[in-house]
Design a protein around this motif. Sequence first.
Motif, mmCIF file in Angstrom:
data_model
loop_
_atom_site.group_PDB
_atom_site.id
_atom_site.type_symbol
_atom_site.label_atom_id
_atom_site.label_comp_id
_atom_site.label_asym_id
_atom_site.label_seq_id
_atom_site.Cartn_x
_atom_site.Cartn_y
_atom_site.Cartn_z
ATOM 1 N N LEU A 5 -18.249 5.825 -11.700
ATOM 2 C CA LEU A 5 -17.338 4.623 -11.658
ATOM 3 C C LEU A 5 -17.181 4.207 -13.132
ATOM 4 O O LEU A 5 -18.191 3.714 -13.764
ATOM 5 C CB LEU A 5 -17.710 3.437 -10.939
ATOM 6 N N CYS A 6 -16.067 4.401 -13.565
ATOM 7 C CA CYS A 6 -15.970 4.346 -15.286
ATOM 8 C C CYS A 6 -14.840 3.115 -15.374
ATOM 9 O O CYS A 6 -13.737 3.280 -14.925
ATOM 10 C CB CYS A 6 -15.300 5.444 -15.812
ATOM 11 N N LEU A 7 -15.372 1.688 -15.672
ATOM 12 C CA LEU A 7 -14.532 0.621 -15.252
ATOM 13 C C LEU A 7 -14.227 -0.159 -16.830
ATOM 14 O O LEU A 7 -15.029 -0.307 -17.579
ATOM 15 C CB LEU A 7 -15.339 -0.268 -14.422
ATOM 16 N N ASP A 8 -12.888 -0.439 -16.738
ATOM 17 C CA ASP A 8 -12.416 -1.128 -17.934
ATOM 18 C C ASP A 8 -12.927 -2.789 -17.757
ATOM 19 O O ASP A 8 -12.543 -3.395 -16.763
ATOM 20 C CB ASP A 8 -10.883 -1.190 -17.779
ATOM 21 N N VAL A 9 -13.475 -3.179 -18.803
ATOM 22 C CA VAL A 9 -13.929 -4.488 -18.748
ATOM 23 C C VAL A 9 -13.369 -5.235 -20.105
ATOM 24 O O VAL A 9 -13.683 -6.023 -20.574
ATOM 25 C CB VAL A 9 -15.510 -4.787 -18.615
ATOM 26 N N SER A 10 -12.036 -4.785 -20.285
ATOM 27 C CA SER A 10 -11.488 -5.383 -21.662
ATOM 28 C C SER A 10 -11.208 -7.044 -21.404
ATOM 29 O O SER A 10 -10.897 -7.250 -19.982
ATOM 30 C CB SER A 10 -10.688 -4.602 -22.182
ATOM 31 N N ASN B 130 -12.009 1.141 -25.206
ATOM 32 C CA ASN B 130 -12.332 2.336 -25.616
ATOM 33 C C ASN B 130 -12.530 3.321 -24.351
ATOM 34 O O ASN B 130 -13.681 3.591 -24.023
ATOM 35 C CB ASN B 130 -13.759 1.953 -26.274
ATOM 36 N N MET B 131 -11.480 3.592 -23.680
ATOM 37 C CA MET B 131 -11.504 4.408 -22.391
ATOM 38 C C MET B 131 -12.336 5.895 -22.708
ATOM 39 O O MET B 131 -13.091 6.183 -22.044
ATOM 40 C CB MET B 131 -10.160 4.483 -21.921
ATOM 41 N N GLY B 132 -12.136 6.618 -23.811
ATOM 42 C CA GLY B 132 -12.598 7.758 -23.927
ATOM 43 C C GLY B 132 -14.091 7.776 -24.159
ATOM 44 O O GLY B 132 -14.555 8.757 -23.834
ATOM 45 N N ASP B 133 -14.699 7.047 -24.790
ATOM 46 C CA ASP B 133 -15.967 6.684 -25.084
ATOM 47 C C ASP B 133 -16.796 6.577 -23.745
ATOM 48 O O ASP B 133 -17.770 7.016 -23.354
ATOM 49 C CB ASP B 133 -16.518 5.858 -26.025
ATOM 50 N N GLY B 134 -15.901 5.712 -23.046
ATOM 51 C CA GLY B 134 -16.632 5.303 -21.537
ATOM 52 C C GLY B 134 -16.603 6.527 -20.736
ATOM 53 O O GLY B 134 -17.709 6.756 -19.989
ATOM 54 N N VAL B 135 -15.511 7.295 -20.761
ATOM 55 C CA VAL B 135 -15.688 8.647 -19.910
ATOM 56 C C VAL B 135 -16.519 9.663 -20.313
ATOM 57 O O VAL B 135 -17.172 10.199 -19.664
ATOM 58 C CB VAL B 135 -14.120 9.267 -19.776
ATOM 59 N N ASN B 136 -16.612 9.651 -21.651
ATOM 60 C CA ASN B 136 -17.511 10.689 -22.102
ATOM 61 C C ASN B 136 -18.976 10.483 -21.945
ATOM 62 O O ASN B 136 -19.749 11.059 -21.339
ATOM 63 C CB ASN B 136 -17.445 10.623 -23.630
ATOM 64 N N LEU B 137 -19.327 8.980 -21.845
ATOM 65 C CA LEU B 137 -20.548 8.445 -21.553
ATOM 66 C C LEU B 137 -21.029 8.684 -20.141
ATOM 67 O O LEU B 137 -21.895 9.411 -19.559
ATOM 68 C CB LEU B 137 -20.993 6.853 -21.439
ATOM 69 N N ALA B 138 -19.966 8.312 -19.045
ATOM 70 C CA ALA B 138 -19.943 8.718 -17.820
ATOM 71 C C ALA B 138 -20.254 10.323 -17.429
ATOM 72 O O ALA B 138 -21.128 10.438 -16.588
ATOM 73 C CB ALA B 138 -18.745 8.172 -17.070
ATOM 74 N N LEU B 139 -19.419 10.981 -18.173
ATOM 75 C CA LEU B 139 -19.608 12.582 -18.014
ATOM 76 C C LEU B 139 -20.924 13.034 -18.553
ATOM 77 O O LEU B 139 -21.686 13.776 -17.828
ATOM 78 C CB LEU B 139 -18.517 13.281 -18.695
ATOM 79 N N ASP B 140 -21.436 12.372 -19.646
ATOM 80 C CA ASP B 140 -22.879 12.623 -20.078
ATOM 81 C C ASP B 140 -23.797 12.584 -19.094
ATOM 82 O O ASP B 140 -25.059 13.263 -18.671
ATOM 83 C CB ASP B 140 -23.128 12.290 -21.480
ATOM 84 N N ARG B 141 -23.895 11.272 -18.551
ATOM 85 C CA ARG B 141 -25.129 10.690 -17.556
ATOM 86 C C ARG B 141 -24.953 11.469 -16.328
ATOM 87 O O ARG B 141 -25.804 11.947 -15.765
ATOM 88 C CB ARG B 141 -24.847 9.264 -17.439
ATOM 89 N N LEU B 142 -23.693 12.050 -16.070
ATOM 90 C CA LEU B 142 -23.442 12.807 -14.864
ATOM 91 C C LEU B 142 -23.956 14.087 -15.067
ATOM 92 O O LEU B 142 -24.586 14.635 -14.226
ATOM 93 C CB LEU B 142 -21.833 12.800 -14.662
ATOM 94 N N HIS C 241 -9.765 9.187 -26.112
ATOM 95 C CA HIS C 241 -9.778 9.515 -24.601
ATOM 96 C C HIS C 241 -8.867 11.078 -24.661
ATOM 97 O O HIS C 241 -8.875 11.465 -23.529
ATOM 98 C CB HIS C 241 -8.716 8.434 -23.825
ATOM 99 N N ILE C 242 -8.446 11.290 -25.743
ATOM 100 C CA ILE C 242 -7.760 12.711 -25.734
ATOM 101 C C ILE C 242 -8.819 13.902 -25.383
ATOM 102 O O ILE C 242 -8.736 14.562 -24.617
ATOM 103 C CB ILE C 242 -6.845 12.961 -26.943
ATOM 104 N N ALA C 243 -9.741 13.581 -26.369
ATOM 105 C CA ALA C 243 -10.840 14.595 -26.099
ATOM 106 C C ALA C 243 -11.564 14.631 -24.649
ATOM 107 O O ALA C 243 -11.882 15.445 -24.153
ATOM 108 C CB ALA C 243 -11.929 14.454 -27.398
ATOM 109 N N ALA C 244 -11.649 13.272 -24.413
ATOM 110 C CA ALA C 244 -12.424 12.962 -22.982
ATOM 111 C C ALA C 244 -11.758 13.607 -21.752
ATOM 112 O O ALA C 244 -12.418 14.264 -21.073
ATOM 113 C CB ALA C 244 -12.751 11.523 -22.984
ATOM 114 N N SER C 245 -10.263 13.439 -21.929
ATOM 115 C CA SER C 245 -9.632 13.781 -20.853
ATOM 116 C C SER C 245 -9.489 15.181 -20.766
ATOM 117 O O SER C 245 -9.587 15.826 -19.996
ATOM 118 C CB SER C 245 -8.156 13.185 -21.142
ATOM 119 N N GLN C 246 -9.727 15.734 -22.063
ATOM 120 C CA GLN C 246 -9.651 17.475 -22.036
ATOM 121 C C GLN C 246 -11.014 17.769 -21.285
ATOM 122 O O GLN C 246 -11.022 18.761 -20.484
ATOM 123 C CB GLN C 246 -9.734 18.067 -23.410
#
Lengths: 869, 237
Positions: free
Chosen positions: B30-35, B104-116, B148-153
């Motif tokens: 779960l990758c969540l926005d907490v802004s 910082n959506m891209g870093d969030g997704v990247n982190l989630a994918l790394d841990r995954l 997020h461009i790289a992360a979405s890729q």
Amino acid sequence: MPISPRVHTIVSRYMLIADTCFVLNENFEDFVNHFRGELGHNPLRIPKKVWFELERLAQGPANKSQQQAGGNTIAKRAEQAQRLIVSLDKEGLATVCESPLDDRVRTADQVISSLVEQFLTLQPMVVLTCDRKLKDWIHQKRSNGCFGQSKSLFVIRFSPHSGLPVLWRSQATHSQQPTAVTQATTARGIRNGSVQTANGGHGYYHTAKQSPGNRIAQHVGIANGQAERPSCRPTKTFPAKTRPFDVATKITSSSQVPVPGLQSLQAGESVYDSHHKPVVLEKQLGSGGEGVVFQTDRPGIVCKIYHCDRITPFAEEKIRLMVSRPIKHSAICWPAEIISDKSGQFRGFLMPTAAGQSLAETLFLPAIWTENQPNWTRRESVALAIAILDVVAYLHRFNILIGDINPANILITPAGRVQFVDCDSYQIEGFPCPVGSVDFVAPEIQGQNFGQFLRTPEHELFAVATLLFMIMLPGKAPYSHQGGSNGADNIRAMHFPYNLNARKEGPGSHQGSNEVVQLRQYHNVPQGAWRYCWSHLSPRIKADFHQCFHADNRHFPRVTLGQWRRSFQSYQLLLADEQKVFVGPQAQLGFDLCILPQNKRYCRDANGNVLPHRIPRDGKTDMQRAIAQVIRKLTQGETPAPATSAVSTSTSNGSTNSAKPSNGAKKSRSTAKSPNTATASKKTTSRAASTASTATAQPGSGNTVQTGSASAATPSATTPICDWDEWYEHPLVWPVVVVGKFAAEVLGAGLVGTFALGFVGMLVGFFFGSATTGALGGAYVGASLGAIAGVIGAICSVKETLPSIFPAAGLGLATGGGLGWLLSGGPLMACAGGCLGMLVGLAILRLIIDQCDAENYLKTVWGDDTLFF
Amino acid sequence: MSSRNTNPDFLAERVTQLFDVPTSRLAIALCLDVSWSMNGKPIEELNRGIEYFLSTLREHPSTRHCTEVGMFSFADSVEVVLDFQGLAGVKSTPSLHSKYEQTNMGDGVNLALDRLEQRVGEYRSTGVDFYKPWLVVMSDGMPTTDTHIAASQRARELEGGNQLKVLTIGIGGDADTDALASFSNRNPVMCLHDLKFAELFDMLSRSAIKTSQSRPSEDVKMEMPLTHDWFSFVPRK
């Protein structure tokens, strides 16, 4: 006091199995006379082992003191019983049934308990015995595991007070159970004296405490029957009256276009059976891709209504054909009747209700299953496997293939039986089973459209083997392994990680190398309990699984149902023997029971208790060590944050399995030796190319393991000549290979190679001075180089350059010889020398190919039409 | 934030879980926005939804041992709220707080994918079967960085390789649906109305239960919502 009506009902309907002590009872004759009518329809089954025991008893005790103690009465009664059985057999009231276990077990009780386990899931049965131990075992069976609410297993004995047959209830319900030992229990002492005495009198089911002073007939040896022996009729469990379906070779050509203009049916509407009687659809029970199942107003009957787009002439014909041959088996929900709507249009069918939960929801989720069924052991799993095998065999007898064998279609009912549902998808005659679940689809038909061809029994056997595997290793598919991908690719590659005789493969079995052996034998068996679960199986079952799953056995026929049945039955027998079974500490997943292996891995402590494992020096269990190993690998041996998970697995695989590279790693290494990188040093080449190939591959499908296994499916990879990877490690070998490859590449360029070799030949001819030696020498050198380059090139899979090696080598020889001669002799001699050189070269090449047994391999590289000389 | 978890005790614990219960696993990131814009009611509703989600999964027999939830929050910085582990190990539901400006959506997704990926690596090396992992991205605003461009890729590539299931959820009307849509080629962005997180997590938990009752080799579709008034799909451009 009359015999209770309950006993009447049970005797008339249930399968009756008699124990020795029951037959020996003085009331046995009255029992038979009273139930003569019932037994006429439902004969009493007397295991052959019981007959043997009677024979042995009739011999009389050999020991005099025991003779005085009443052994003669027993002998007399045994003789009477034998005579009675013979007469009953003639009248058809009793049959002596053989069991494969007869020769292998010690007591009749073992035979009876195996019969109970075997048939319990198939039909209701009652055991006639006066033996408390056996009774307790049966009641435990009843209240145990999936046989939880079983209403179909009873024990009948003679009441110690009235001598009438009564139901023998478990202690829990009747705590006032009379403990008086009936006269017949004297027979409890019967066992094979020699073995039992050696064991200090601790038998399979009784101890001295429970038969005080009555062990009269104990010591009897093996006797040959003197009395007339009744004919042994094998008991028939399944009357096969329905005519089997035909075996079709092609798909029925009926139209598969949906009937237009249909309205879907809702709950509450009425449909009509084949006699135009209305059936009310009451409640929707479930819905699937094919149709909806409704409860009906008829008790015990449900109705499946197909979705409107599934109603085709094809589907209708199939169901009509199925209904025309009723398969009456309690475990199969066979379509009973066609259902049509008001206008007479086919809409679905009626079938019996199935209660229970599917295997997928129960046993195959072991974490939940062990919580709900703490008493489930491997014995129950084996009984379940046998029950399922029997149903499949029953269907095959009618030429019905299940096709889509999968754990969602097999239910375990609350009564502890198996129930096969979704029968309308079965393959009959020219109607294929249109669906399949990936895990259960044989590698050769993996990924095909199941509606387009007819499955063969061989395909079915793969599914059966997979199901059995997943019962024995609850829920674990045979091809899932460390670093593997899910599903179809694993099956296609047939990478079966479990080892058959791992111990023999290890370099040595002495203590010091134990770790290495462990690493090699299980290099990618799933971690955790699975490997123990596998290693605790009996060798015979393991061998059967190997025959079905291992890539080496790809071209062998799969294990047949009969073979499975026999293997599981012998396993059941092994598990029934308390002496040989070790109850392990891992009381989960049903693999707490294991057979004590011969290799002394299991030892006993000071009190004689069996210990699961040799206690290792560092005091850690295998499991702890394995966990530590995984953590070490994950925390240290990995590059940080790889771009795709595929890379991480390939590197971790490679590093841990350095002793024996996995298939995938091997493959990537050999592709690394492609011609364009041949001049570079071998080690850097392979490393670089493997990472390059992974990086350029598609992130999902381009998993290195996957590509490796996919290409392993092609025959070229299944017939390696020798383990070249090991050879390469040798410092003397790899430079030669690099040079050879280079030579092959140069040769492949054609003309350049020709002249290079020719030049060598010429030089030799020139320097040797003499014309003959010069030509021969030139030809010889050229031929040898060409041949060696050819073979090395072939082995290194330099496919592109290989075909040109032959002409290049040949031309090289000819020109070499010719030039050599020209420089020192005449043109005629040059031609002759060249030809001679060519012949010598070809002979050498042939010799090398023979030595390496490389012909098949080269054919796979160059194609089947390659000509050899 | 380190891209990989290096806490040896934690790793030992969760690898041991794989040995103890070697059943198939479903990892849900779960990758969540907490802004800042999530402050107040949205974050409360989100916390409640997550609590409901975790307790449902923990109580259902088929998901109890099977699902592993990882929670990652992104705002100015990215944070691992909960790393992947068996639900039995999650004693208390972590709650989210919003206090930052950025998204910082891209870093969030990247982190989630790394841990995954780290966790999937553990599955693979222990030979535990696993279902296709899920990545659920929820955001209510515009990404403020370009990562997020790289992360979405990366997410799309994993999705294309059949290694990931991506669900993108826009919270409210201000969500940048274009950015969210870029994470998946298959599933459209789901726009959540009126902060109905309960319905959303109900749908997710039913899908997780359905998945956990299948074989890992099967492809299971997401369960459809029971009612339709709380969301809309953003049509693909």
